[in-house]
Design a protein around this motif. Structure first.
Motif, PDB file in Angstrom:
ATOM      1  N   GLN A 275       0.846  -1.195   0.000  1.00 60.69           N
ATOM      2  CA  GLN A 275       0.000   0.000   0.000  1.00 60.69           C
ATOM      3  C   GLN A 275       0.878   1.241   0.000  1.00 60.69           C
ATOM      4  O   GLN A 275       2.086   1.169   0.256  1.00 60.69           O
ATOM      5  CB  GLN A 275      -0.986   0.014   1.163  1.00 60.69           C
ATOM      6  CG  GLN A 275      -0.435   0.379   2.502  1.00 60.69           C
ATOM      7  CD  GLN A 275      -1.494   1.059   3.405  1.00 60.69           C
ATOM      8  OE1 GLN A 275      -2.292   1.879   2.939  1.00 60.69           O
ATOM      9  NE2 GLN A 275      -1.481   0.697   4.677  1.00 60.69           N
ATOM     10  N   CYS A 276       0.261   2.376  -0.322  1.00 60.69           N
ATOM     11  CA  CYS A 276       0.987   3.629  -0.227  1.00 60.69           C
ATOM     12  C   CYS A 276       0.273   4.554   0.737  1.00 60.69           C
ATOM     13  O   CYS A 276      -0.918   4.429   0.991  1.00 60.69           O
ATOM     14  CB  CYS A 276       1.163   4.294  -1.593  1.00 60.69           C
ATOM     15  SG  CYS A 276      -0.218   4.191  -2.716  1.00 60.69           S
ATOM     16  N   GLY A 277       1.043   5.492   1.290  1.00 54.60           N
ATOM     17  CA  GLY A 277       0.480   6.467   2.219  1.00 54.60           C
ATOM     18  C   GLY A 277       1.306   7.733   2.146  1.00 54.60           C
ATOM     19  O   GLY A 277       2.530   7.678   2.108  1.00 54.60           O
ATOM     20  N   GLU A 309      -6.757  -0.762  -1.780  1.00 51.74           N
ATOM     21  CA  GLU A 309      -7.072   0.674  -1.822  1.00 51.74           C
ATOM     22  C   GLU A 309      -8.008   1.014  -2.993  1.00 51.74           C
ATOM     23  O   GLU A 309      -7.587   1.598  -3.995  1.00 51.74           O
ATOM     24  CB  GLU A 309      -5.788   1.506  -1.889  1.00 51.74           C
ATOM     25  CG  GLU A 309      -4.860   1.212  -0.719  1.00 51.74           C
ATOM     26  CD  GLU A 309      -3.536   1.917  -0.791  1.00 51.74           C
ATOM     27  OE1 GLU A 309      -3.339   2.880  -0.052  1.00 51.74           O
ATOM     28  OE2 GLU A 309      -2.675   1.493  -1.608  1.00 51.74           O
ATOM     29  N   ALA A 405      -8.543   3.085   1.228  1.00 54.86           N
ATOM     30  CA  ALA A 405      -7.165   3.554   1.041  1.00 54.86           C
ATOM     31  C   ALA A 405      -6.545   4.056   2.345  1.00 54.86           C
ATOM     32  O   ALA A 405      -5.327   4.122   2.460  1.00 54.86           O
ATOM     33  CB  ALA A 405      -7.133   4.667  -0.006  1.00 54.86           C
ATOM     34  N   SER A 406      -7.379   4.398   3.318  1.00 56.07           N
ATOM     35  CA  SER A 406      -6.904   4.855   4.636  1.00 56.07           C
ATOM     36  C   SER A 406      -5.806   3.918   5.135  1.00 56.07           C
ATOM     37  O   SER A 406      -6.016   2.705   5.232  1.00 56.07           O
ATOM     38  CB  SER A 406      -8.092   4.852   5.607  1.00 56.07           C
ATOM     39  OG  SER A 406      -7.626   4.752   6.930  1.00 56.07           O
ATOM     40  N   ASP A 407      -4.635   4.484   5.476  1.00 61.46           N
ATOM     41  CA  ASP A 407      -3.464   3.639   5.734  1.00 61.46           C
ATOM     42  C   ASP A 407      -3.715   2.577   6.798  1.00 61.46           C
ATOM     43  O   ASP A 407      -3.433   1.399   6.602  1.00 61.46           O
ATOM     44  CB  ASP A 407      -2.265   4.494   6.179  1.00 61.46           C
ATOM     45  CG  ASP A 407      -1.765   5.403   5.056  1.00 61.46           C
ATOM     46  OD1 ASP A 407      -2.244   5.237   3.916  1.00 61.46           O
ATOM     47  OD2 ASP A 407      -0.911   6.255   5.326  1.00 61.46           O
TER      48      ASP A 407
HETATM   49 CA    CA Z   1      -3.035   4.044   1.903  1.00 59.75          CA
END
Ligand code: CA
Length: 510
Positions: A275-277, A309, A405-407
């Motif tokens: 995932q990305c944040g 996400e 998508a919330s980390d």
């Molecule tokens: Ca994220």
């Protein structure tokens, strides 16, 4: 550093500035392009004149439409790019361009803990799960006692984790959507890094009864596996008795866990969640493509790779449904997109709610640009399966596991399946999880230099030309095997940075 920009695709009419301090008006690039105004790092410059209404193209795809004429060399800011509508879900190509399998990678292994259910752990943890928030402070008190008084006698166990959360009571437990937090928590209780079983602490009167959570009619069992301790039970007299019961069960479980040893396991036993944040405009050209390259290597080695996400995939869905292994998997992808569209609509929102102020400071104008950069994490292989929120993934290869998508919610939901986590960041986050190692990859070198004791791998070297996507991808692949084997510690584990679990509950609270 000489003036430098990165164009991702030959069709792109914008590119992002590489120089860390930005570049002043009048800067001339080697190809003759001259900046008409100051541009900060990671923000977009028009490579040629873009007419009003014309598509602004990055990654070879429109990220929006110019709201007025943009002269070559000018700054393409958020307000100058109109958000296009999302790809319609009812006319998407289904499995029309399924990539053929890449050559297998053989012989790559890591040292993991084998479990009776066939899963493999990358840590050896005692987990104490909870059915409801009411018991969380009691469990946290017991965990402190276990850490201080009992754990030192069990040197092969890496730690004790309280699986506390806000769910369990005051919720509409039969409402549509309630199955998501319950299913997620059920899989967390059986996480491979807990040896496939957690102790469970229940209050007694809560909506989420242990029998419902674990689907085991023998429950509760105070003094036999899987050890369910119900604080309101008559035999427990006072707080002292409650804590003693938890400590007693913990000691029995620690004896079992302490006998476990790492054994060589093929890399195919890895389940890596991506995932990305705190993304920026570099994420899609450095960190995410490098992670995508590593994802391809993992898939070639037979492992499972999860990308997630939904709101960051939604605007690139037309690039993903053709990559499905078959039409059913493509339809499953669409099902998850549609479910989320409807979920957002119920809340009076849409996917434009996604980009954060930090994303925008980092040069991302909207969710389309964010999504096109985000899906680079998924590499190039066929999408083999789709898991709905909190489902345990069984398939090998690249899998879309639906999450917000919330980390912290994405991470918690991916924990239903993953035994290792890779997190890419541009703006920076000290994020970590207790249950699995979290490898943090920075999209810019400036961040890796500012946070040398938080970032595990710097992908920013790709933008400056010091490394290629392939090199950083291989670095990450090898780092994953080292971390999974316990030979190398992530910075998050070094400092003990472990975010709270955050179950996704789309159902009503009462
Ligand atoms: Ca994220």
């Amino acid at each position: 550093m000489p003036p430098r920009y990165v164009r991702v695709h030959p069709r792109d009419n914008v590119a992002i500035i590489v120089n860390p301090e930005g570049l002043p008006a009048g800067t001339r690039f080697s190809d003759g392009l001259v900046l008409r105004e100051f541009l900060p790092q990671a923000h977009k410059v028009a490579l040629r004149d873009i007419e009003e209404g014309e598509a602004v193209i990055r990654y070879g795809h429109p990220i929006g439409y110019a709201t007025r004429r943009l002269a070559a060399g000018s700054w393409v800011r958020e307000e100058l790019v109109q958000l296009p509508p999302p790809p319609p879900l009812d006319e998407l190509p289904l499995a029309t361009a399924t990539p053929p399998p890449l050559p297998p990678l053989e012989g790559w292994t890591f040292e993991g803990y084998r479990n009776a259910d066939g899963s493999v752990g990358t840590k050896n943890l005692l987990g104490i799960a909870t059915t409801v928030q009411c018991v969380a402070p009691t469990v946290e008190y017991a965990v402190r006692r276990i850490q201080n008084e009992i754990l030192p006698r069990y040197p092969n166990v890496d730690g004790v984790v309280a699986l506390t959360h806000l769910y369990g009571c005051g919720v509409a437990i039969e409402a549509p959507g309630a199955e998501i937090p319950i299913r997620t928590l059920r899989h967390l209780c059986r996480h491979p890094n807990l040896g496939g079983d957690a102790l469970l602490v229940s209050l007694g009167c809560e909506k989420l009864q242990p029998e419902r959570l674990l689907a085991d009619p023998r429950l509760p069992l105070l003094d036999a596996p899987p050890y369910v301790i119900r604080l309101q039970d008559a035999e427990l007299r006072g707080f002292g008795d409650m804590v003693a019961a938890i400590l007693r069960a913990a000691e029995k479980r620690l004896e079992e866990l302490n006998a476990r040893r790492r054994v060589p396991c093929p890399a195919s036993e890895l389940v890596v969640g991506l995932q990305c944040g705190g993304s920026d405009a570099f994420s899609g050209v450095t960190a995410n493509p490098a992670v995508g390259y590593a994802a391809d290597l993992l898939v070639r080695a037979g492992a499972t790779v999860l990308f997630s996400e939904v709101t960051e995939v939604r605007d690139a869905i037309h690039l993903l449904t053709p990559r499905a292994i078959n039409e059913q998997v493509a339809r499953d992808l669409i099902r998850e997109m549609r479910w989320y569209d409807e979920y957002l609509a119920r809340g009076g929102a849409d996917r434009s709610a996604n980009p954060t102020p930090g994303n925008k400071r980092g040069g991302l104008v909207n969710v389309v640009e964010k999504a096109l950069g985000s899906v680079a994490k998924a590499g190039t292989t066929a999408i083999m399966a789709v898991a709905t929120h909190g489902e345990r993934v069984r398939a090998k290869g690249l899998v879309f596991a639906a999450t917000p998508a919330s980390d912290f919610i994405c991470g918690t939901t991916q924990l239903a399946s993953m035994n290792l986590h890779v997190f890419t960041t541009g703006e920076g986050s000290p994020y970590g999880l207790a249950l699995v190692p979290v490898i943090k990859v920075s999209s810019r070198t400036a961040l890796a230099e500012r946070w040398p004791d938080l970032i595990d791998l710097d992908a920013g070297r790709i933008a400056t030309g010091e490394a290629t996507i392939e090199q950083v991808g291989w670095d990450l692949f090898r780092l994953i095997l080292e971390v999974a084997s316990g030979r190398k510690k992530t910075w998050a584990d070094h400092w003990g940075l472990h975010n709270a679990l955050a179950l996704f509950n789309p159902a009503p609270v009462t």
